[in-house]
Enzyme design. Sequence first.
Site, PDB file in Angstrom:
ATOM      1  CB  SER A   1      -0.883  -0.025   1.256  1.00  0.00           C
ATOM      2  OG  SER A   1      -1.586   1.187   1.398  1.00  0.00           O
TER       3      SER A   1
ATOM      4  CE  LYS B   1      -7.465  -1.968   6.910  1.00  0.00           C
ATOM      5  NZ  LYS B   1      -7.457  -0.491   6.940  1.00  0.00           N
TER       6      LYS B   1
ATOM      7  CD  GLU C   1      -9.008  -0.393   0.924  1.00  0.00           C
ATOM      8  OE1 GLU C   1      -8.096  -0.727   0.124  1.00  0.00           O
ATOM      9  OE2 GLU C   1      -8.851  -0.418   2.157  1.00  0.00           O
TER      10      GLU C   1
ATOM     11  CG  ASP D   1     -10.622  -0.333   5.252  1.00  0.00           C
ATOM     12  OD1 ASP D   1     -10.925  -0.786   6.365  1.00  0.00           O
ATOM     13  OD2 ASP D   1      -9.487   0.172   5.046  1.00  0.00           O
TER      14      ASP D   1
ATOM     15  CG  ASP E   1      -7.802   2.769   0.808  1.00  0.00           C
ATOM     16  OD1 ASP E   1      -8.921   3.304   0.937  1.00  0.00           O
ATOM     17  OD2 ASP E   1      -7.205   2.200   1.750  1.00  0.00           O
TER      18      ASP E   1
ATOM     19  CE  LYS F   1      -4.830   0.361   0.458  1.00  0.00           C
ATOM     20  NZ  LYS F   1      -5.510  -0.373   1.548  1.00  0.00           N
TER      21      LYS F   1
HETATM   22  O1  OSB Z   1      -7.036   2.196   4.725  1.00  0.00           O
HETATM   23  O2  OSB Z   1      -6.096   0.354   4.407  1.00  0.00           O
HETATM   24  C1  OSB Z   1      -6.106   1.448   4.963  1.00  0.00           C
HETATM   25  C2  OSB Z   1      -2.890   1.958   6.988  1.00  0.00           C
HETATM   26  C3  OSB Z   1      -3.395   2.565   8.113  1.00  0.00           C
HETATM   27  C4  OSB Z   1      -4.743   2.840   8.180  1.00  0.00           C
HETATM   28  C5  OSB Z   1      -5.590   2.494   7.120  1.00  0.00           C
HETATM   29  C6  OSB Z   1      -5.094   1.858   5.995  1.00  0.00           C
HETATM   30  C7  OSB Z   1      -3.708   1.613   5.921  1.00  0.00           C
HETATM   31  C8  OSB Z   1      -3.056   1.009   4.758  1.00  0.00           C
HETATM   32  C9  OSB Z   1      -1.714   0.341   5.007  1.00  0.00           C
HETATM   33  O3  OSB Z   1      -3.468   1.096   3.636  1.00  0.00           O
HETATM   34  C10 OSB Z   1      -1.714  -1.126   4.762  1.00  0.00           C
HETATM   35  C11 OSB Z   1      -0.497  -1.802   5.344  1.00  0.00           C
HETATM   36  O4  OSB Z   1      -0.477  -2.094   6.558  1.00  0.00           O
HETATM   37  O5  OSB Z   1       0.431  -2.046   4.586  1.00  0.00           O
HETATM   38 MG    MG Z   2      -8.364   1.130   3.425  1.00  0.00          MG
END
Ligand code: OSB
Ligand code: MG
Length: 372
Positions: free
Chosen positions: A135, A262, A213, A238, A188, A161
């Site tokens: 990400s 999550k 997302e 999410d 996202d 992402k």
């Molecule tokens: O929205 O998925 C999310 C990290 C912190 C809070 C929200 C998000 C994220 C990430 C990181 O996208 C994903 C990761 O841990 O590599």
């Molecule tokens: Mg997210």
Amino acid sequence: MKLEKITLYPLKMPLVSHFETSFGRIYERECVLVKIESEGLVGWGECVADRDPGYSYETTGTVLHILKEFVLPLLAGQDVADPADFQRRVAKIRGHHLAKAGVEMAIWDLLGQRQGKSLRELFGGVREQVEVGVSIGLQDTTADLLKVVEKYVADGYQRVKLKIKPGRDVSEAAAVRRAYPSLKLQVDANSAYSLQTAAALRPLDDLNLLLIEQPLYEDDIWDHRLFQKQIKTPVCLDESIISPRHARYAIEMEACRVINIKPGRVGGLSQALQIHEMCRAINMPVWCGGMLETNIGRASNLALASLPGFTLPGDISASARYYRQDVTLETFTLDPNSTITVPTGPGLGVTVDEARVKEFTFGEVVIPNSCG
Ligand code: OSB
Ligand code: MG
């Protein structure tokens, strides 16, 4: 299992590189580790709230408050049979899923150790390695973004992402798509759009994305239904899926075609497993999201992602993508084909480096506090 002593360690860990989303930029990540000592064993868990209420209303401060004042007094010195028993005991405490999930993780770790089984075995996971992606936060310029993507692709990540926000969306995604015509790509928005402003995202349909997302409000399901009708790319929720019940609402409303699971957000691994089952029954793809976890949360995410319905790559990157120094002796590295190996040892299957934990903590809390 008698929960004899519970210790909370709020941590502040410097990120290898800053991480920017539509709700802000961070250079350091906070979390709260939970250590439970029980009948000669030690279980660990991770509460994935951060310092500020950006992604979630929960913060390091609220996690410490809710655990100290309400959750842990229900558990300390008690005989808690298993995660289901834990969930029954904390059900009357409303919300605060990230806090509860961190404690539940430690109980899963203890359960696995007692039974000599890894979390993957306890969950019924079917894969020894899981497909993962990376990400990537918002960058200052599109050129910077292309450089960061190039680095991760060179590292071996086959799914990327991109974080987006209004004005920093279609052009960025199009630039990455032009440079990498066959990369698995998704975006996202972390709730940065309204139903009106999200119309700007329609050109994403031409970029062959895996999914979009959480474009809309963090507590919304209905408007995501309306948005999904306007766009061909699958919408993935999410933030708005905060329980198995909300997953059912989203499915019944056709608000999304994919769910990011999550464990923290839904109140624990127990609820994550229920959502996986629900989605599997109707063939809705799920994937394991990430919260910039330490290797403790990462071990748990890897076990979860080994379940059969996790058919899309997870936001579970190698340890080195997040922190120069992590809190376990083990390091997770990227294997060929953009995969990471699921731990096989009992429980979480990682060994916590307590000296590291003490180095990163800013104030440990022991419960019961009279315990020596
Ligand atoms: O929205 O998925 C999310 C990290 C912190 C809070 C929200 C998000 C994220 C990430 C990181 O996208 C994903 C990761 O841990 O590599
Ligand atoms: Mg997210």
